[in-house]
Design a protein around this motif. Sequence first.
Motif, PDB file in Angstrom:
ATOM      1  N   GLY A 122      68.887 -70.535  84.225  1.00  0.00           N
ATOM      2  CA  GLY A 122      68.120 -69.356  84.903  1.00  0.00           C
ATOM      3  C   GLY A 122      69.174 -68.429  85.170  1.00  0.00           C
ATOM      4  O   GLY A 122      70.410 -68.627  85.094  1.00  0.00           O
ATOM      5  N   ASN A 123      68.898 -67.176  85.715  1.00  0.00           N
ATOM      6  CA  ASN A 123      69.565 -66.308  86.268  1.00  0.00           C
ATOM      7  C   ASN A 123      70.919 -66.980  87.416  1.00  0.00           C
ATOM      8  O   ASN A 123      71.954 -66.538  87.388  1.00  0.00           O
ATOM      9  CB  ASN A 123      68.983 -65.107  86.939  1.00  0.00           C
ATOM     10  N   GLY A 124      70.293 -67.850  88.238  1.00  0.00           N
ATOM     11  CA  GLY A 124      70.739 -68.114  89.373  1.00  0.00           C
ATOM     12  C   GLY A 124      71.111 -69.471  89.665  1.00  0.00           C
ATOM     13  O   GLY A 124      71.916 -70.258  90.745  1.00  0.00           O
ATOM     14  N   VAL A 125      70.481 -70.316  88.577  1.00  0.00           N
ATOM     15  CA  VAL A 125      70.684 -71.791  88.434  1.00  0.00           C
ATOM     16  C   VAL A 125      70.760 -72.566  87.177  1.00  0.00           C
ATOM     17  O   VAL A 125      70.039 -71.872  86.107  1.00  0.00           O
ATOM     18  CB  VAL A 125      69.620 -72.478  89.420  1.00  0.00           C
ATOM     19  N   GLU A 126      71.469 -73.515  87.134  1.00  0.00           N
ATOM     20  CA  GLU A 126      71.690 -74.204  85.874  1.00  0.00           C
ATOM     21  C   GLU A 126      71.357 -75.761  86.283  1.00  0.00           C
ATOM     22  O   GLU A 126      71.670 -76.278  87.424  1.00  0.00           O
ATOM     23  CB  GLU A 126      73.110 -74.141  85.147  1.00  0.00           C
ATOM     24  N   ILE A 127      70.446 -76.280  85.356  1.00  0.00           N
ATOM     25  CA  ILE A 127      70.223 -77.841  85.503  1.00  0.00           C
ATOM     26  C   ILE A 127      70.788 -78.354  84.216  1.00  0.00           C
ATOM     27  O   ILE A 127      70.482 -78.088  83.081  1.00  0.00           O
ATOM     28  CB  ILE A 127      68.718 -78.137  85.631  1.00  0.00           C
ATOM     29  N   TYR A 128      71.335 -79.535  84.602  1.00  0.00           N
ATOM     30  CA  TYR A 128      72.018 -80.371  83.322  1.00  0.00           C
ATOM     31  C   TYR A 128      71.458 -81.845  83.803  1.00  0.00           C
ATOM     32  O   TYR A 128      71.060 -82.478  84.669  1.00  0.00           O
ATOM     33  CB  TYR A 128      73.509 -80.477  83.797  1.00  0.00           C
ATOM     34  N   ARG A 129      70.893 -82.312  82.505  1.00  0.00           N
ATOM     35  CA  ARG A 129      70.592 -83.707  82.425  1.00  0.00           C
ATOM     36  C   ARG A 129      71.850 -84.586  82.594  1.00  0.00           C
ATOM     37  O   ARG A 129      72.960 -84.318  81.607  1.00  0.00           O
ATOM     38  CB  ARG A 129      69.778 -84.094  80.998  1.00  0.00           C
ATOM     39  N   VAL A 130      71.926 -85.671  83.114  1.00  0.00           N
ATOM     40  CA  VAL A 130      72.911 -86.887  83.363  1.00  0.00           C
ATOM     41  C   VAL A 130      72.789 -87.621  82.039  1.00  0.00           C
ATOM     42  O   VAL A 130      71.757 -88.220  82.028  1.00  0.00           O
ATOM     43  CB  VAL A 130      72.858 -87.461  84.672  1.00  0.00           C
ATOM     44  N   LYS A 131      73.853 -87.877  81.275  1.00  0.00           N
ATOM     45  CA  LYS A 131      73.604 -88.858  80.226  1.00  0.00           C
ATOM     46  C   LYS A 131      74.210 -90.140  80.540  1.00  0.00           C
ATOM     47  O   LYS A 131      74.837 -90.137  81.359  1.00  0.00           O
ATOM     48  CB  LYS A 131      74.306 -88.032  78.949  1.00  0.00           C
TER      49      LYS A 131
END
Length: 131
Positions: A122-131
């Motif tokens: 998004g504009n102000g946040v990223e979300i990452y999946r932990v592998k």
Amino acid sequence: PWMNPVVTREEVQALEWVESNTPERTVFLTDIFAGELLMGRTLREGTEGGDWAIVPDVATKMLEVHNFFLAKDALQARSIAKKYNARFVWVPNRLVFAGFGWISVEKSKFSQEKFFEKVYAGNGVEIYRVK
């Protein structure tokens, strides 16, 4: 930094993705304020925030989450996330506070696709999946 908003509008908007794409009780590696936001609004868990009085060895956990955000080494960072059962990492476009001062997130670790996968931007946040 404490005079600035501790959670951005964009983070609040990202909650829609969280609710649509993760089950309740999913753990996110977060700073204190994102953890409170996720727990209070979505019934997901943050690695930080909540009732600190019942968290075993809370100072160690805070230091390790602080070190996660500073880490350049993706394997080291993933190891910390896995230790706390985090399935996702919440990376806001603001300074984070994990208990040992306001810091910038070292984002280079997330380019290591073997360890992290971007699932939301998004504009102000990223979300990452932990592998």
